[in-house]
Every structure is written in C-alpha cells, then in structure tokens.
Scaffold this motif. Structure first.
Motif, PDB file in Angstrom:
ATOM      1  N   TRP A  21      44.634 -20.233  33.237  1.00 49.08           N
ATOM      2  CA  TRP A  21      45.544 -21.063  34.029  1.00 49.08           C
ATOM      3  C   TRP A  21      46.982 -20.637  33.834  1.00 49.08           C
ATOM      4  O   TRP A  21      47.831 -20.901  34.670  1.00 49.08           O
ATOM      5  CB  TRP A  21      45.384 -22.538  33.670  1.00 49.08           C
ATOM      6  N   ILE A  22      47.264 -19.995  32.706  1.00 42.08           N
ATOM      7  CA  ILE A  22      48.566 -19.380  32.467  1.00 42.08           C
ATOM      8  C   ILE A  22      48.296 -18.013  31.856  1.00 42.08           C
ATOM      9  O   ILE A  22      47.274 -17.799  31.217  1.00 42.08           O
ATOM     10  CB  ILE A  22      49.476 -20.228  31.542  1.00 42.08           C
ATOM     11  N   PRO A  23      49.218 -17.070  32.057  1.00 42.23           N
ATOM     12  CA  PRO A  23      48.977 -15.720  31.539  1.00 42.23           C
ATOM     13  C   PRO A  23      49.199 -15.637  30.036  1.00 42.23           C
ATOM     14  O   PRO A  23      50.006 -16.358  29.461  1.00 42.23           O
ATOM     15  CB  PRO A  23      50.002 -14.866  32.285  1.00 42.23           C
ATOM     16  N   GLN A  24      48.468 -14.738  29.420  1.00 41.12           N
ATOM     17  CA  GLN A  24      48.643 -14.466  28.000  1.00 41.12           C
ATOM     18  C   GLN A  24      49.676 -13.358  27.860  1.00 41.12           C
ATOM     19  O   GLN A  24      49.603 -12.345  28.553  1.00 41.12           O
ATOM     20  CB  GLN A  24      47.342 -14.027  27.361  1.00 41.12           C
ATOM     21  N   ILE A  25      50.632 -13.554  26.976  1.00 46.86           N
ATOM     22  CA  ILE A  25      51.631 -12.523  26.736  1.00 46.86           C
ATOM     23  C   ILE A  25      51.153 -11.675  25.570  1.00 46.86           C
ATOM     24  O   ILE A  25      50.918 -12.172  24.480  1.00 46.86           O
ATOM     25  CB  ILE A  25      53.007 -13.139  26.441  1.00 46.86           C
TER      26      ILE A  25
END
Length: 109
Positions: free
Chosen positions: A93-97
């Motif tokens: 749901w959100i990108p992994q940095i």
C-alpha cells in the motif's frame, strides 16, 4: 502536481488505495489478532499519539507525521507504529525505501 498524477495511476491498480487511511490499517491489524493480542492492539490504537495520522491517507503521510506520533507517544507507540508501517509495506500500500534509496535521500538533504 506529481502527487496528483501518482494518485491517478494508483487508482487504476487499486481504487481504494487513494482513500485508505491509517485508521483503516489500524482496524485491519486489530481485527486480524485474537485473544489477548487483540486486546493489546485495541488498546494501542486508541493511543492519542496516533491522532496525528489516524485520519490521514496513507499516500499523503510524510516523515513529519510519523515524527509527530513518535514525539507524542511512548516506546510502545513506536513499536506499534513500526508494525503498522511494516504491514502497509508488506501489503504494498506504500512503497518500501531500500537502503540505496535512503542513502540518496539523505545525501539530498
């Protein structure tokens, strides 16, 4: 403008993605637990420190919002915030940095 373009692309992949809030994530996490673990999650997500992100959309959350939660909360808040964040990354749901991206972002500051 870039955020608006990104939201259009994201809506095509998952229409609910642009409307999903941290409260939705908190509810999903608490509902996925049972017994005493569920009670701990229910208690943790009622923490006033989470009010800084509770109704904020995932894709509109910045580091400053997380820092506000950490500043207002306790060590336990930090632990539950990390678990919520990891869950959203695992669900994509959100990108992994990645570490390389983090290094570049730190160098730009």
């Amino acid at each position: 403008m870039n955020l608006q373009i990104a939201q259009v692309y994201l809506q095509h992949g998952d229409p609910s993605l642009t409307a999903r809030t941290w409260q939705n994530v908190m509810d999903l996490m608490a509902d996925s637990k049972s017994g005493s673990t569920s009670k701990r999650w229910q208690s943790a997500i009622r923490d006033a420190a989470f009010d800084a992100i509770r109704n904020r959309k995932l894709i509109e959350t910045t580091a400053e919002h997380f820092l506000a939660v950490l500043k207002a909360g306790t060590i336990s808040t930090n632990m539950f915030l990390r678990r919520l964040h990891n869950y959203t990354v695992d669900m994509r749901w959100i990108p992994q940095i990645k570490n390389a991206q983090r290094t570049i972002l730190c160098a730009l500051r």
